[in-house]
Design a protein around this motif. Structure first.
Motif, PDB file in Angstrom:
ATOM      1  N   UNK A 223       7.196   5.490  -4.100  1.00  0.00           N
ATOM      2  CA  UNK A 223       6.399   4.397  -3.514  1.00  0.00           C
ATOM      3  C   UNK A 223       5.134   4.972  -2.861  1.00  0.00           C
ATOM      4  N   UNK A 224       5.313   6.008  -2.057  1.00  0.00           N
ATOM      5  CA  UNK A 224       4.163   6.583  -1.346  1.00  0.00           C
ATOM      6  C   UNK A 224       3.203   7.284  -2.311  1.00  0.00           C
ATOM      7  N   UNK A 225       3.747   7.876  -3.369  1.00  0.00           N
ATOM      8  CA  UNK A 225       2.898   8.594  -4.341  1.00  0.00           C
ATOM      9  C   UNK A 225       1.867   7.673  -4.989  1.00  0.00           C
ATOM     10  N   UNK A 226       2.208   6.393  -5.179  1.00  0.00           N
ATOM     11  CA  UNK A 226       1.296   5.523  -5.930  1.00  0.00           C
ATOM     12  C   UNK A 226       0.453   4.612  -5.041  1.00  0.00           C
ATOM     13  N   UNK A 227       0.673   4.643  -3.725  1.00  0.00           N
ATOM     14  CA  UNK A 227      -0.061   3.682  -2.877  1.00  0.00           C
ATOM     15  C   UNK A 227      -1.570   3.940  -2.939  1.00  0.00           C
ATOM     16  N   UNK A 228      -2.364   2.948  -3.344  1.00  0.00           N
ATOM     17  CA  UNK A 228      -3.814   3.172  -3.456  1.00  0.00           C
ATOM     18  C   UNK A 228      -4.520   3.263  -2.105  1.00  0.00           C
ATOM     19  N   UNK A 229      -3.823   2.899  -1.027  1.00  0.00           N
ATOM     20  CA  UNK A 229      -4.433   2.967   0.306  1.00  0.00           C
ATOM     21  C   UNK A 229      -3.857   4.124   1.124  1.00  0.00           C
ATOM     22  N   UNK A 230      -3.119   4.978   0.490  1.00  0.00           N
ATOM     23  CA  UNK A 230      -2.530   6.163   1.142  1.00  0.00           C
ATOM     24  C   UNK A 230      -1.594   5.794   2.300  1.00  0.00           C
ATOM     25  N   UNK A 231      -0.989   4.617   2.217  1.00  0.00           N
ATOM     26  CA  UNK A 231       0.073   4.272   3.159  1.00  0.00           C
ATOM     27  C   UNK A 231       1.302   5.068   2.708  1.00  0.00           C
ATOM     28  N   UNK A 232       2.190   5.377   3.656  1.00  0.00           N
ATOM     29  CA  UNK A 232       3.380   6.173   3.322  1.00  0.00           C
ATOM     30  C   UNK A 232       4.635   5.328   3.611  1.00  0.00           C
ATOM     31  N   UNK A 233       4.938   4.340   2.742  1.00  0.00           N
ATOM     32  CA  UNK A 233       6.089   3.483   3.039  1.00  0.00           C
ATOM     33  C   UNK A 233       7.396   4.261   3.106  1.00  0.00           C
ATOM     34  N   UNK A 234       7.530   5.331   2.315  1.00  0.00           N
ATOM     35  CA  UNK A 234       8.780   6.110   2.347  1.00  0.00           C
ATOM     36  C   UNK A 234       9.012   6.677   3.750  1.00  0.00           C
ATOM     37  N   UNK A 235       7.956   7.158   4.370  1.00  0.00           N
ATOM     38  CA  UNK A 235       8.080   7.672   5.739  1.00  0.00           C
ATOM     39  C   UNK A 235       8.451   6.538   6.699  1.00  0.00           C
ATOM     40  N   UNK A 236       7.799   5.388   6.539  1.00  0.00           N
ATOM     41  CA  UNK A 236       8.088   4.231   7.395  1.00  0.00           C
ATOM     42  C   UNK A 236       9.558   3.849   7.314  1.00  0.00           C
ATOM     43  N   UNK A 237      10.132   3.906   6.112  1.00  0.00           N
ATOM     44  CA  UNK A 237      11.539   3.505   5.941  1.00  0.00           C
ATOM     45  C   UNK A 237      12.472   4.505   6.634  1.00  0.00           C
ATOM     46  N   UNK A 238      12.150   5.798   6.526  1.00  0.00           N
ATOM     47  CA  UNK A 238      13.021   6.785   7.179  1.00  0.00           C
ATOM     48  C   UNK A 238      12.944   6.628   8.701  1.00  0.00           C
ATOM     49  N   UNK A 239      11.740   6.340   9.214  1.00  0.00           N
ATOM     50  CA  UNK A 239      11.594   6.130  10.659  1.00  0.00           C
ATOM     51  C   UNK A 239      12.315   4.849  11.084  1.00  0.00           C
ATOM     52  N   UNK A 240      12.325   3.871  10.178  1.00  0.00           N
ATOM     53  CA  UNK A 240      13.037   2.612  10.457  1.00  0.00           C
ATOM     54  C   UNK A 240      14.539   2.873  10.574  1.00  0.00           C
ATOM     55  N   UNK A 241      15.070   3.719   9.689  1.00  0.00           N
ATOM     56  CA  UNK A 241      16.506   4.056   9.745  1.00  0.00           C
ATOM     57  C   UNK A 241      16.831   4.708  11.109  1.00  0.00           C
ATOM     58  N   UNK A 242      15.963   5.630  11.523  1.00  0.00           N
ATOM     59  CA  UNK A 242      16.181   6.338  12.791  1.00  0.00           C
ATOM     60  C   UNK A 242      16.158   5.336  13.956  1.00  0.00           C
TER      61      UNK A 242
END
Ligand code: SF4
Ligand code: SF4
Ligand code: FES
Length: 270
Positions: A223-242
């Protein structure tokens, strides 16, 4: 030295191979190839608009702003999710060809145009707005909610999300579980929960801490690899789990932001 006009000088022709399918009429999807002249500045959106105007008026695709701002033109370009309004044909051409097909993981309306209903329903499900308990302050504001630069930095990158669907299209979990909330919605849940102005922790956790919520994410990061705005949703999800785990242990992500009183009359003048 090159002038900006050189960008628009024809430099040759390119074949644009396009996925064609009308689920209401066609027995099966097919492909059509169009040959067009391009310059160094021609974007894929320019090419499709030219094809639609001069060769095939039936061709369907989505776009709006033409400036990488609205997120409506994402599609698969040579197998990768991209915004076609900011991708030049010559950047991606391979052996004289560019192949276009609709975003993976989305139902097709026609040709390159996808149905975003389920994607937007999931976005809405995480309540992507500021939730406050002090209704009186919201209705009759006396000032601004205080927020430091550090607090703003926690969610800033996620405010760049265009809702283009590229991350959702690249996610292997969405491909196998169509009810999975997906990277865009989950990252937005995180964005609002960590905003110190927000008090919607419980409501959002009830949505994301679920069978089709954040625990289905395998952290593949496509997901983060293809984001055209350089958002990092994968990181957001891991932080959400924490954050969910900490909340189960009784920790809150922040104290609700206090109101910084405005000078008398300033709020009403706005
Ligand atoms: S996170 Fe990036 S890829 Fe996903 S919808 Fe937002 S802008 Fe598009
Ligand atoms: S990191 Fe999670 S949300 Fe992103 S592509 Fe992988 S499984 Fe999907
Ligand atoms: S047309 Fe708006 S982002 Fe491409």
């Amino acid at each position: 030295m090159e002038s900006s006009m050189d960008l628009w000088k024809p430099v040759g022709t390119v074949k644009i191979r396009v996925y064609k399918y009308n689920p209401k009429k066609d027995f099966a999807p097919g492909w059509k190839e169009y040959e067009i002249e391009v310059s160094r500045g021609t974007t894929i959106l320019d090419a499709l608009l030219r094809i639609k105007e001069e060769i095939d008026p039936s061709l369907a695709f989505r776009y709006s702003c033409g400036q990488a701002l609205c997120g409506s033109c994402a599609m698969m370009v040579n197998g990768r999710q991209m915004l076609i309004c900011r991708t030049r044909v010559l950047e991606v051409v391979k052996d004289g060809k560019v192949e276009l097909r609709p975003l993976d993981n989305f139902p097709i309306i026609r040709d390159l145009a996808c149905d975003f209903k389920s994607f937007f329903d999931k976005h809405r499900a995480v309540k992507p707005w500021i939730i406050r308990r002090d209704v009186e302050e919201l209705e009759n504001p006396t000032g601004d909610y205080k927020q430091t630069i550090e607090e703003y930095a926690r969610y800033y990158q996620f405010t760049d999300c265009l809702k283009c669907g590229a991350c959702y299209s690249a996610c292997p979990t969405v491909a196998t579980d169509h009810e999975y909330l997906g990277p865009q919605a989950l990252a937005q849940a995180y964005r609002y929960i960590v905003d110190t102005r927000d008090e919607g922790l419980e409501e959002r956790i009830a949505v994301v801490d679920s069978d089709h919520g954040c625990w289905r994410c395998h952290f593949a990061t496509s997901c983060s690899d293809v984001c055209p705005k350089y958002v990092d949703p994968a990181q957001g999800i891991q932080l959400l789990k924490k954050l969910i785990m900490r909340s189960k242990l009784g920790f809150k992500p922040h104290k609700p932001a206090e109101v910084l009183p405005s000078k008398i009359g300033e709020v009403k003048k706005r």
